[in-house]
Structure formats: structure tokens, C-alpha cells
Design an enzyme around this catalytic site. Structure first.
Site, PDB file in Angstrom:
ATOM      1  N   ARG A 165       1.635  -6.831  -7.152  1.00 13.42           N
ATOM      2  CA  ARG A 165       0.774  -5.646  -7.006  1.00 13.42           C
ATOM      3  C   ARG A 165      -0.470  -5.949  -6.188  1.00 13.42           C
ATOM      4  O   ARG A 165      -0.971  -5.105  -5.436  1.00 13.42           O
ATOM      5  CB  ARG A 165       0.383  -5.110  -8.383  1.00 13.42           C
ATOM      6  CG  ARG A 165      -0.438  -3.814  -8.343  1.00 13.42           C
ATOM      7  CD  ARG A 165       0.293  -2.722  -7.572  1.00 13.42           C
ATOM      8  NE  ARG A 165      -0.392  -1.447  -7.653  1.00 13.42           N
ATOM      9  CZ  ARG A 165      -1.449  -1.096  -6.916  1.00 13.42           C
ATOM     10  NH1 ARG A 165      -1.945  -1.943  -6.037  1.00 13.42           N
ATOM     11  NH2 ARG A 165      -2.004   0.091  -7.049  1.00 13.42           N
ATOM     12  N   GLU A 166      -0.986  -7.166  -6.322  1.00 16.48           N
ATOM     13  CA  GLU A 166      -2.218  -7.512  -5.621  1.00 16.48           C
ATOM     14  C   GLU A 166      -1.988  -7.788  -4.134  1.00 16.48           C
ATOM     15  O   GLU A 166      -2.764  -7.339  -3.292  1.00 16.48           O
ATOM     16  CB  GLU A 166      -2.868  -8.740  -6.276  1.00 16.48           C
ATOM     17  CG  GLU A 166      -3.500  -8.474  -7.638  1.00 16.48           C
ATOM     18  CD  GLU A 166      -4.793  -7.682  -7.534  1.00 16.48           C
ATOM     19  OE1 GLU A 166      -5.296  -7.480  -6.411  1.00 16.48           O
ATOM     20  OE2 GLU A 166      -5.305  -7.252  -8.579  1.00 16.48           O
TER      21      GLU A 166
END
Length: 229
Positions: free
Chosen positions: A126-127
Site C-alpha cells: 500500500r505504501e
């Protein structure tokens, strides 16, 4: 059983987010980092992660052969991370060999900091979408998108180094989990703390609504990696 667990997670997240509606009188500067999108030039829209030119930032080197430190069981978990990562990566400069090393390192440092490896991999997905050279418009860097002050506090001198960044990112996430140890909503509070900073979450004693897509994505990714879907 897995279905019941998934329903329980969704129910808990829904109830935590409901608390935010009662706190609208407090305003906090909240930055949300969207999923990384591929681009050839620095972003000007403030929504995309910038990828430094390869000539300016070479591929980060593994400091030691992480593969040699993984047990057969850990290697099997790394294989699941690698399989998922191949569906997520956008930067064509990240070849399969490098992606395999990143997957091994995720499992290695997740185990070091007592974090579920599927959850740790979901956080990195996600990052940064497994891009060790990712840089956000706010200058968060590397796989775990550490800002400079957090990187320094976690002992990270080179946020583009795979091992340093993962070690520091998971050390920081472990701190977030420990802050909310014993809380019924420990995971969602910790993820919100990682995204917005723990002060924001502590001050409102809630999960900001703006964090909902981020948290939902990570939980879904973790379930997919672990084989829940």
C-alpha cells in the site's frame, strides 16, 4: 471460519470509523498517501509517488544475503509475498530477482519485529507497491515511505536501502501496535497511526475517516497474501 473472521474485521472497522463522526469539531492536518502510480516524470498533481531517475538513484543493495537466514517455513511465506508483489509492482526497473530479495527481506524483518509477514507485506504494498526508490510529494521515501524525521528516529541513515528501510518501517509499525496493545481495534488504530502519526489518532481517540481506504486496502491485501481469498 475465515468468512466469520472477515465479517468481524469489517464490523470492527465500521464501528471505529463511526466514532469519527462525533469528533468533527476537531480538525487535524491529515495526509493520506494514495497507492503508487507509475510515471515517467516528477508529479505535479500531488497525488502520485515520484520515481527518481535510475541514474540519480541506483538500485539499492542488499547488505547481506537475507535468503540464507530464512527457514523453509519462512521461505514459503516469502514465496506468497513474492507472488503477490509481482501483481502489484509498477516500476519496470524492479526485476524478479530484486523483487524476490525484497520479499525475503519483508519476511525477515517482519519476523524480527514480531509482525505477521502477510500484514507487513500488505503495508509495503500500500505504501510503495514494492518500489524501494519511491518518493512521495511530501518526501516520504523507500519501501515503507518513511519521512526523514521518522527514519532518523528509527536509526535509518539511507531510506532507499532495502534492509534499513524495512527494518525501520517495521520497527515503527511495531511501536504503533504496542501503543494500542489491548485495544479492541488495535490493528486499525495502529495502521491509522502509521499513516497520520500517532498524535492525530490519540488526540481524537478515533480513526480519521480519511484513513479508511488505506486501512481497508491493507487488510484486503494481507488476506490475499495469506491465502484468505
Amino acid at each position: 471460519m475465515k468468512t466469520a473472521a472477515a465479517v468481524l474485521v469489517v464490523f470492527l472497522i465500521f464501528n471505529v470509523f463511526k466514532k469519527e463522526d462525533a469528533k468533527t469539531s476537531k480538525a487535524f492536518p491529515v495526509e493520506t498517501r494514495p497507492p503508487v502510480v507509475e510515471q515517467q516524470a516528477p508529479s505535479t498533481d500531488g497525488d502520485s509517488v515520484q520515481i527518481p531517475d535510475e541514474q540519480q538513484k541506483p538500485q539499492p543493495a542488499i547488505r547481506y544475503p537475507v535468503n540464507a537466514n530464512l527457514s523453509a517455513e519462512a521461505s514459503a511465506r516469502s514465496a506468497k509475498v513474492y507472488s503477490f508483489a509481482r501483481t502489484m509492482k509498477l516500476d519496470p526497473s524492479i526485476n524478479d530477482e530484486l523483487l524476490k530479495k525484497i520479499s525475503d527481506s519483508i519476511v525477515f524483518y517482519a519476523d524480527k519485529h514480531n509482525i505477521d509477514s502477510a500484514l507487513a507485506a500488505a503495508l509495503i504494498a500500500r505504501e510503495s507497491r514494492f518500489n524501494p526508490n519511491a518518493v512521495s510529494p511530501s518526501s516520504a521515501k523507500g519501501l515503507g515511505q518513511l519521512i526523514d524525521s521518522t527514519a532518523a528516529n528509527m536509526g535509518v541513515s539511507d531510506p532507499f536501502d532495502i534492509d534499513q528501510n524495512l527494518d525501520g518501517s517495521f520497527k515503527y509499525f511495531r511501536q504503533m501496535l504496542d501503543i494500542w496493545q489491548g485495544n479492541d481495534n488495535q490493528l486499525v488504530m495502529a495502521l491509522a497511526g502509521y499513516l497520520t502519526g500517532p498524535r492525530v489518532v490519540k488526540d481524537c481517540n478515533c480513526v480519521p475517516n480519511s484513513s479508511q481506504p488505506y486501512i481497508t486496502d491493507i487488510i484486503n491485501y494481507a488476506e490475499t497474501i495469506s491465502g484468505g481469498k
